[in-house]
Design a protein around this motif. Sequence first.
Motif, PDB file in Angstrom:
ATOM      1  N   ARG A  63       0.656  -1.196   0.077  1.00 26.47           N
ATOM      2  CA  ARG A  63       0.175  -0.364   0.150  1.00 26.47           C
ATOM      3  C   ARG A  63       0.690   1.419   0.033  1.00 26.47           C
ATOM      4  O   ARG A  63       0.369   2.211  -0.788  1.00 26.47           O
ATOM      5  CB  ARG A  63      -0.936  -0.039   1.112  1.00 26.47           C
ATOM      6  CG  ARG A  63      -1.888  -0.951   0.891  1.00 26.47           C
ATOM      7  CD  ARG A  63      -3.114  -1.032   2.140  1.00 26.47           C
ATOM      8  NE  ARG A  63      -4.214  -2.188   1.965  1.00 26.47           N
ATOM      9  CZ  ARG A  63      -5.361  -1.894   2.091  1.00 26.47           C
ATOM     10  NH1 ARG A  63      -5.822  -0.505   2.515  1.00 26.47           N
ATOM     11  NH2 ARG A  63      -6.277  -2.780   1.763  1.00 26.47           N
ATOM     12  N   ASP A  66       2.158   1.751  -3.604  1.00 28.51           N
ATOM     13  CA  ASP A  66       0.998   2.296  -4.371  1.00 28.51           C
ATOM     14  C   ASP A  66       0.760   3.656  -4.202  1.00 28.51           C
ATOM     15  O   ASP A  66       0.478   4.326  -5.184  1.00 28.51           O
ATOM     16  CB  ASP A  66      -0.218   1.237  -4.396  1.00 28.51           C
ATOM     17  CG  ASP A  66       0.050  -0.004  -4.867  1.00 28.51           C
ATOM     18  OD1 ASP A  66       1.023  -0.196  -5.766  1.00 28.51           O
ATOM     19  OD2 ASP A  66      -0.715  -1.138  -4.620  1.00 28.51           O
ATOM     20  N   HIS A  70       0.974   6.594  -6.895  1.00 26.66           N
ATOM     21  CA  HIS A  70      -0.164   7.414  -6.930  1.00 26.66           C
ATOM     22  C   HIS A  70       0.280   8.890  -6.674  1.00 26.66           C
ATOM     23  O   HIS A  70      -0.017   9.766  -7.707  1.00 26.66           O
ATOM     24  CB  HIS A  70      -1.303   7.226  -6.109  1.00 26.66           C
ATOM     25  CG  HIS A  70      -2.279   7.891  -6.312  1.00 26.66           C
ATOM     26  ND1 HIS A  70      -2.559   9.196  -5.472  1.00 26.66           N
ATOM     27  CD2 HIS A  70      -3.557   8.208  -6.978  1.00 26.66           C
ATOM     28  CE1 HIS A  70      -3.544  10.036  -5.745  1.00 26.66           C
ATOM     29  NE2 HIS A  70      -4.325   9.165  -6.670  1.00 26.66           N
ATOM     30  N   SER A 106      -3.038   3.182 -12.753  1.00 31.79           N
ATOM     31  CA  SER A 106      -2.419   1.939 -11.961  1.00 31.79           C
ATOM     32  C   SER A 106      -3.637   0.839 -11.841  1.00 31.79           C
ATOM     33  O   SER A 106      -3.613  -0.046 -11.668  1.00 31.79           O
ATOM     34  CB  SER A 106      -1.610   2.386 -10.878  1.00 31.79           C
ATOM     35  OG  SER A 106      -0.574   2.866 -11.322  1.00 31.79           O
ATOM     36  N   TYR A 107      -4.798   1.893 -11.294  1.00 32.74           N
ATOM     37  CA  TYR A 107      -5.825   1.035 -10.817  1.00 32.74           C
ATOM     38  C   TYR A 107      -7.006   0.635 -11.912  1.00 32.74           C
ATOM     39  O   TYR A 107      -6.896   0.856 -12.922  1.00 32.74           O
ATOM     40  CB  TYR A 107      -6.583   1.869  -9.578  1.00 32.74           C
ATOM     41  CG  TYR A 107      -5.403   2.600  -8.790  1.00 32.74           C
ATOM     42  CD1 TYR A 107      -4.891   1.887  -7.814  1.00 32.74           C
ATOM     43  CD2 TYR A 107      -4.826   3.529  -8.939  1.00 32.74           C
ATOM     44  CE1 TYR A 107      -3.824   2.389  -6.830  1.00 32.74           C
ATOM     45  CE2 TYR A 107      -4.205   4.407  -8.072  1.00 32.74           C
ATOM     46  CZ  TYR A 107      -3.436   3.452  -7.203  1.00 32.74           C
ATOM     47  OH  TYR A 107      -2.342   4.062  -6.410  1.00 32.74           O
ATOM     48  N   SER A 108      -7.821  -0.242 -11.172  1.00 34.04           N
ATOM     49  CA  SER A 108      -9.178  -0.888 -11.718  1.00 34.04           C
ATOM     50  C   SER A 108      -8.523  -2.264 -12.414  1.00 34.04           C
ATOM     51  O   SER A 108      -7.419  -2.599 -12.413  1.00 34.04           O
ATOM     52  CB  SER A 108      -9.361   0.122 -13.199  1.00 34.04           C
ATOM     53  OG  SER A 108      -8.696  -0.073 -14.244  1.00 34.04           O
ATOM     54  N   ASN A 113      -1.377  -2.234 -12.630  1.00 38.35           N
ATOM     55  CA  ASN A 113      -1.216  -3.031 -12.000  1.00 38.35           C
ATOM     56  C   ASN A 113      -1.637  -4.383 -12.152  1.00 38.35           C
ATOM     57  O   ASN A 113      -0.889  -5.672 -12.214  1.00 38.35           O
ATOM     58  CB  ASN A 113      -1.560  -2.729 -10.703  1.00 38.35           C
ATOM     59  CG  ASN A 113      -0.818  -1.646  -9.805  1.00 38.35           C
ATOM     60  OD1 ASN A 113       0.271  -1.083 -10.391  1.00 38.35           O
ATOM     61  ND2 ASN A 113      -1.506  -0.794  -8.864  1.00 38.35           N
ATOM     62  N   ARG A 121      -3.120  -6.524  -8.897  1.00 38.19           N
ATOM     63  CA  ARG A 121      -3.650  -5.159  -8.297  1.00 38.19           C
ATOM     64  C   ARG A 121      -4.014  -5.308  -6.858  1.00 38.19           C
ATOM     65  O   ARG A 121      -4.276  -6.480  -6.386  1.00 38.19           O
ATOM     66  CB  ARG A 121      -4.751  -4.422  -9.048  1.00 38.19           C
ATOM     67  CG  ARG A 121      -5.961  -5.170  -8.957  1.00 38.19           C
ATOM     68  CD  ARG A 121      -7.065  -4.556  -9.888  1.00 38.19           C
ATOM     69  NE  ARG A 121      -8.163  -5.411  -9.812  1.00 38.19           N
ATOM     70  CZ  ARG A 121      -9.450  -4.586  -8.941  1.00 38.19           C
ATOM     71  NH1 ARG A 121      -9.229  -3.621  -8.822  1.00 38.19           N
ATOM     72  NH2 ARG A 121     -10.358  -5.291  -8.756  1.00 38.19           N
ATOM     73  N   SER A 122      -3.840  -4.274  -6.013  1.00 38.81           N
ATOM     74  CA  SER A 122      -4.112  -4.312  -4.662  1.00 38.81           C
ATOM     75  C   SER A 122      -5.729  -3.827  -4.382  1.00 38.81           C
ATOM     76  O   SER A 122      -6.122  -3.339  -5.409  1.00 38.81           O
ATOM     77  CB  SER A 122      -3.211  -3.474  -3.809  1.00 38.81           C
ATOM     78  OG  SER A 122      -2.823  -2.390  -4.570  1.00 38.81           O
TER      79      SER A 122
END
Length: 123
Positions: A63, A66, A70, A106-108, A113, A121-122
């Motif tokens: 985290r 990430d 971000h 990076s997300y979704s 990721n 991805r986290s």
Amino acid sequence: MKSKQSLDIFGEFLVKNLRDKGIENIETLLKNKSKAPSNLKLQTEINKFDESQKELIKEIVIRSIDVAIHDFLFSLQELADFENNIQILVNGKNIVELSDGIHGESYSEDGWNAKFSQYGRSE
């Protein structure tokens, strides 16, 4: 399509050379597999933790990585919106200008990721 390709080239580079390397490092330490003399004391301390505590440490590190990525990308976005004095070019294209919010790339389920990280991805 060419602009998305440049954006993904940058995303893959960032994920593999920053995010995955950081996660790989914590996994090496948690598994007591580092041979670096500078890590031996740290690994000795880590070995005092049980498995659930080690998983928590790993989650905290992921985290943190990430959030740092971000915030770095968000800062690039802000610079592009105002001063534009720092630019990252891929194939001659400013990657921040190719995205409608590079800090969210990076997300979704189909973000960087998910596409490029060996750790996924986290949540």
